[in-house]
Motif scaffolding. Structure first.
Motif, PDB file in Angstrom:
ATOM      1  N   UNK A  38       0.820  -1.168  -0.157  1.00  0.00           N
ATOM      2  CA  UNK A  38       0.152   0.201   0.041  1.00  0.00           C
ATOM      3  C   UNK A  38       0.836   1.112  -0.338  1.00  0.00           C
ATOM      4  N   UNK A  39       1.754   1.066   1.086  1.00  0.00           N
ATOM      5  CA  UNK A  39       3.245   2.634   0.902  1.00  0.00           C
ATOM      6  C   UNK A  39       3.194   2.637  -0.511  1.00  0.00           C
ATOM      7  N   UNK A  40       4.063   1.436  -1.337  1.00  0.00           N
ATOM      8  CA  UNK A  40       4.657   1.490  -2.316  1.00  0.00           C
ATOM      9  C   UNK A  40       3.558   2.134  -3.857  1.00  0.00           C
ATOM     10  N   UNK A  41       2.047   1.428  -3.459  1.00  0.00           N
ATOM     11  CA  UNK A  41       0.782   1.972  -4.452  1.00  0.00           C
ATOM     12  C   UNK A  41       0.832   3.649  -4.161  1.00  0.00           C
ATOM     13  N   UNK A  42       0.939   4.260  -3.218  1.00  0.00           N
ATOM     14  CA  UNK A  42       0.274   5.615  -2.824  1.00  0.00           C
ATOM     15  C   UNK A  42       1.351   6.553  -3.563  1.00  0.00           C
ATOM     16  N   UNK A  43       2.497   5.437  -3.077  1.00  0.00           N
ATOM     17  CA  UNK A  43       4.069   6.386  -3.631  1.00  0.00           C
ATOM     18  C   UNK A  43       3.858   6.872  -4.960  1.00  0.00           C
ATOM     19  N   UNK A  44       3.405   5.919  -5.978  1.00  0.00           N
ATOM     20  CA  UNK A  44       4.465   6.112  -7.171  1.00  0.00           C
ATOM     21  C   UNK A  44       3.050   5.235  -8.332  1.00  0.00           C
ATOM     22  N   UNK A  45       1.523   4.737  -7.889  1.00  0.00           N
ATOM     23  CA  UNK A  45       0.524   4.566  -8.676  1.00  0.00           C
ATOM     24  C   UNK A  45       1.071   3.923  -9.368  1.00  0.00           C
ATOM     25  N   UNK A  46       1.332   2.422  -9.657  1.00  0.00           N
ATOM     26  CA  UNK A  46       1.927   2.004 -10.921  1.00  0.00           C
ATOM     27  C   UNK A  46       0.918   1.280 -10.931  1.00  0.00           C
ATOM     28  N   UNK A  47       0.282   1.224 -12.224  1.00  0.00           N
ATOM     29  CA  UNK A  47      -0.380   0.920 -13.697  1.00  0.00           C
ATOM     30  C   UNK A  47      -0.706  -0.928 -12.765  1.00  0.00           C
ATOM     31  N   UNK A  48       0.156  -1.372 -12.787  1.00  0.00           N
ATOM     32  CA  UNK A  48      -0.024  -2.456 -12.360  1.00  0.00           C
ATOM     33  C   UNK A  48       0.798  -3.040 -11.686  1.00  0.00           C
ATOM     34  N   UNK A  49       0.234  -4.355 -11.150  1.00  0.00           N
ATOM     35  CA  UNK A  49       1.055  -4.753  -9.863  1.00  0.00           C
ATOM     36  C   UNK A  49       0.658  -6.950  -9.729  1.00  0.00           C
ATOM     37  N   UNK A  50       1.606  -7.140  -9.611  1.00  0.00           N
ATOM     38  CA  UNK A  50       1.769  -8.837  -9.892  1.00  0.00           C
ATOM     39  C   UNK A  50       1.313  -9.175  -7.909  1.00  0.00           C
ATOM     40  N   UNK A  51       0.533 -10.202  -7.493  1.00  0.00           N
ATOM     41  CA  UNK A  51       0.696 -10.253  -6.224  1.00  0.00           C
ATOM     42  C   UNK A  51       0.014 -11.572  -6.439  1.00  0.00           C
ATOM     43  N   UNK A  52       1.404 -12.029  -5.112  1.00  0.00           N
ATOM     44  CA  UNK A  52       1.517 -13.486  -4.696  1.00  0.00           C
ATOM     45  C   UNK A  52      -0.080 -13.634  -3.609  1.00  0.00           C
ATOM     46  N   UNK A  53      -0.305 -14.409  -3.697  1.00  0.00           N
ATOM     47  CA  UNK A  53      -1.874 -14.311  -2.598  1.00  0.00           C
ATOM     48  C   UNK A  53      -1.113 -14.999  -1.673  1.00  0.00           C
ATOM     49  N   UNK A  54       0.057 -15.790  -1.450  1.00  0.00           N
ATOM     50  CA  UNK A  54       0.818 -16.810  -0.130  1.00  0.00           C
ATOM     51  C   UNK A  54       1.576 -15.374   0.734  1.00  0.00           C
ATOM     52  N   UNK A  55       1.203 -14.511   1.236  1.00  0.00           N
ATOM     53  CA  UNK A  55       1.746 -13.383   1.682  1.00  0.00           C
ATOM     54  C   UNK A  55       1.584 -13.164   3.284  1.00  0.00           C
ATOM     55  N   UNK A  56       2.940 -13.476   3.848  1.00  0.00           N
ATOM     56  CA  UNK A  56       2.624 -13.518   5.655  1.00  0.00           C
ATOM     57  C   UNK A  56       1.656 -11.757   6.244  1.00  0.00           C
ATOM     58  N   UNK A  57       1.339 -12.334   7.128  1.00  0.00           N
ATOM     59  CA  UNK A  57       1.565 -14.243   8.050  1.00  0.00           C
ATOM     60  C   UNK A  57       0.236 -15.184   7.609  1.00  0.00           C
ATOM     61  N   UNK A  58       0.222 -15.165   6.375  1.00  0.00           N
ATOM     62  CA  UNK A  58      -0.636 -16.454   6.357  1.00  0.00           C
ATOM     63  C   UNK A  58       0.491 -17.229   4.919  1.00  0.00           C
ATOM     64  N   UNK A  59       1.345 -17.174   4.352  1.00  0.00           N
ATOM     65  CA  UNK A  59       2.041 -18.025   3.085  1.00  0.00           C
ATOM     66  C   UNK A  59       1.522 -18.853   3.083  1.00  0.00           C
ATOM     67  N   UNK A  60       0.822 -20.296   3.690  1.00  0.00           N
ATOM     68  CA  UNK A  60       0.279 -20.620   3.225  1.00  0.00           C
ATOM     69  C   UNK A  60      -1.228 -20.961   3.551  1.00  0.00           C
ATOM     70  N   UNK A  61      -1.443 -19.846   2.989  1.00  0.00           N
ATOM     71  CA  UNK A  61      -3.073 -19.759   2.443  1.00  0.00           C
ATOM     72  C   UNK A  61      -3.128 -18.635   2.039  1.00  0.00           C
ATOM     73  N   UNK A  62      -4.420 -17.828   1.490  1.00  0.00           N
ATOM     74  CA  UNK A  62      -4.746 -16.738   0.676  1.00  0.00           C
ATOM     75  C   UNK A  62      -5.212 -16.047   1.663  1.00  0.00           C
ATOM     76  N   UNK A  63      -5.456 -15.998   2.533  1.00  0.00           N
ATOM     77  CA  UNK A  63      -6.368 -14.304   3.389  1.00  0.00           C
ATOM     78  C   UNK A  63      -5.954 -13.373   3.339  1.00  0.00           C
ATOM     79  N   UNK A  64      -4.074 -13.444   4.231  1.00  0.00           N
ATOM     80  CA  UNK A  64      -3.656 -12.655   2.985  1.00  0.00           C
ATOM     81  C   UNK A  64      -3.578 -11.681   1.540  1.00  0.00           C
ATOM     82  N   UNK A  65      -3.178 -12.844   1.159  1.00  0.00           N
ATOM     83  CA  UNK A  65      -3.441 -12.101  -0.078  1.00  0.00           C
ATOM     84  C   UNK A  65      -4.183 -11.425  -1.135  1.00  0.00           C
ATOM     85  N   UNK A  66      -5.140 -12.145  -0.486  1.00  0.00           N
ATOM     86  CA  UNK A  66      -6.831 -11.314  -0.565  1.00  0.00           C
ATOM     87  C   UNK A  66      -7.276 -10.369  -0.177  1.00  0.00           C
ATOM     88  N   UNK A  67      -6.973 -10.256   1.553  1.00  0.00           N
ATOM     89  CA  UNK A  67      -6.723  -8.996   1.611  1.00  0.00           C
ATOM     90  C   UNK A  67      -6.591  -7.632   1.322  1.00  0.00           C
TER      91      UNK A  67
END
Length: 451
Positions: A38-67
């Motif tokens: 979110x910090x990078x998005x607010x600062x640079x406003x990139x047009x495209x983002x690649x997003x891994x769903x398995x982010x900490x603190x839920x690297x084995x799930x998708x809860x944090x990625x979807x959030x």
């Protein structure tokens, strides 16, 4: 021009390096969690983002990625988010698409394929930005709410601009839903009366026995239930503009009283005994054939000629070149903002359906149709099925400028610009000409795209 900014949200250091190397033609920004993304998005406003769903603190799930996806799109709805997921996460990837992700790509990813997906996302984002610029009309233009490129409609707008400073009584003719009140408001906003009230009344929406009181007001005790003095709509328009919509539905008995106001600019409240001078410009509208009603004895001839000092005919939507699709894109963005949904795309079959449908309810029907589709569409695109028009023929209808004669250039260009959502790049490709050629032709025909 600097490199396009691509935000990579990935907590795996190895994949970060691989993605940096794969996209060395872009300015790659790295984020490892929701907060940094979110910090990078607010600062640079990139047009495209690649997003891994398995982010900490839920690297084995998708809860944090979807959030994180939800947070990114909530902050910048037009951002194209490409979800990266493993085979076992297919259900999560499909859920992400339903939430508004642009696309998903399976890991381990193929660099060339992913590069094509990212390039397409940047291209689509640029097209949508160009469309937004096209729809952004100068805020100080009272006719900004009239979205059109049709030659007849543009001539009508110029007529309104000429008539507005005058005191002429104007009659607007057009089918229901064609925009009569918008033009009436344009006449008011461009006039010297713009700082006074614009008062509208629909003669067809009020029962005949109540319409007289609505128009002229009444004194206390004038009839049963009249417990206090009430001003009528005509009196409320003092100094401003009084708009009589669907004047053809007014009862004959009331027409005689209205005629006195139109001629003398004075009224008497029901139950009153004193004349009240009214300084208000009169604009009226109807979808009916008033000369025919006059011949049939259902509308006063003297009132008709008083009200029709200047007559402006508004063409139905089906006769406006390219306007149906142009307005569809406009209403799509409006509805998306109102409903707080990501702006969906119109599929090719949806565009063809909009072009070929007759729109008997005109602009009002189109607006309702698009808003319903924005609300009900299950994915990031609106298809012909979502529009619910039913039975719309969809033959292949290519547009190529080389295949038409000089007299048809304007129509073809307007159609192409509408189909491509105002994108010069895509319209030029559709027409089979270069962008400089299209710009020259647009200048020649007076087609402008607002900066």
């Amino acid at each position: 021009m600097g490199k396009k900014k691509l935000l990579v949200v990935e907590d795996d250091k190895g994949l970060q390096k691989q993605l940096r190397w794969s996209f060395d033609g872009y300015d790659v920004l790295i984020a490892e969690d929701r907060e940094s993304a979110l910090a990078q998005l607010r600062r640079h406003r990139p047009a495209v983002v690649t997003l891994d769903l398995g982010l900490p603190p839920d690297p084995d799930g998708a809860t944090e990625g979807l959030a994180t996806l939800q947070a990114l799109l909530g902050e910048a709805p037009d951002t194209k988010v490409i979800v990266l997921s493993g085979n076992q996460e297919r259900a999560h990837a499909l859920k992400a698409i339903g939430m508004g992700a642009y696309d998903f790509h399976q890991k381990p990813f193929d660099a060339d394929t992913l590069k094509l997906v990212v390039e397409r996302a940047f291209y689509l984002h640029a097209m949508q930005e160009e469309n937004q610029r096209m729809l952004q009309i100068a805020a100080d233009s009272p006719l900004a709410r009239i979205v059109t490129r049709d030659p007849a409609m543009l001539r009508l707008c110029r007529s309104v601009e000429k008539l507005a400073p005058s005191s002429a009584t104007v009659m607007l003719l057009g089918d229901s839903g064609s925009g009569k009140e918008l033009f009436a408001r344009g006449l008011h906003d461009l006039s010297a009366r713009h700082d006074k009230r614009f008062v509208a009344i629909n003669c067809a929406a009020i029962p005949a026995d109540l319409l007289e009181s609505e128009l002229f007001g009444h004194e206390k005790g004038a009839f049963t239930g009249a417990g206090q003095q009430t001003l009528g709509k005509i009196e409320m328009a003092q100094g401003g503009t009084f708009f009589l919509d669907e004047i053809g539905d007014m009862a004959m008995a009331l027409q005689a009283k209205l005629l006195r106001f139109v001629q003398e600019r004075v009224i008497e409240r029901i139950g009153g005994r004193s004349e009240i001078a009214i300084d208000a410009r009169i604009v009226c509208a109807t979808h009916q054939d008033l000369p025919k009603l006059v011949r049939e004895g259902r509308f006063r001839e003297d009132l008709y000629y008083r009200l029709s000092e200047v007559v402006l005919a508004i063409p139905p939507l089906r006769e406006r070149v390219g306007d149906a699709v142009l307005l569809a894109h406009h209403f799509k963005h409006q509805a998306s903002l109102m409903e707080r949904r990501n702006v969906p795309a119109l599929t090719e079959d949806a565009v063809l359906a909009i072009e070929q449908y007759g729109w008997p309810g005109n602009v009002r029907e189109l607006e309702n149709c698009i808003r319903r589709a924005v609300i009900m569409a299950e994915g990031p695109q609106i298809s012909a099925r979502d529009l619910g028009l039913g039975g719309v023929p969809q033959p292949d209808a290519p547009v190529n400028l080389r295949q038409v004669r000089d007299a048809a250039e304007y129509k073809v260009m307007v159609t192409a610009l509408a189909r491509t959502n105002g994108s010069i790049v895509k319209a030029a490709e559709l027409l089979g000409v270069s962008r400089p050629t299209l710009y020259d032709l647009m200048h020649h025909h007076g087609i402008r795209i607002s900066p």
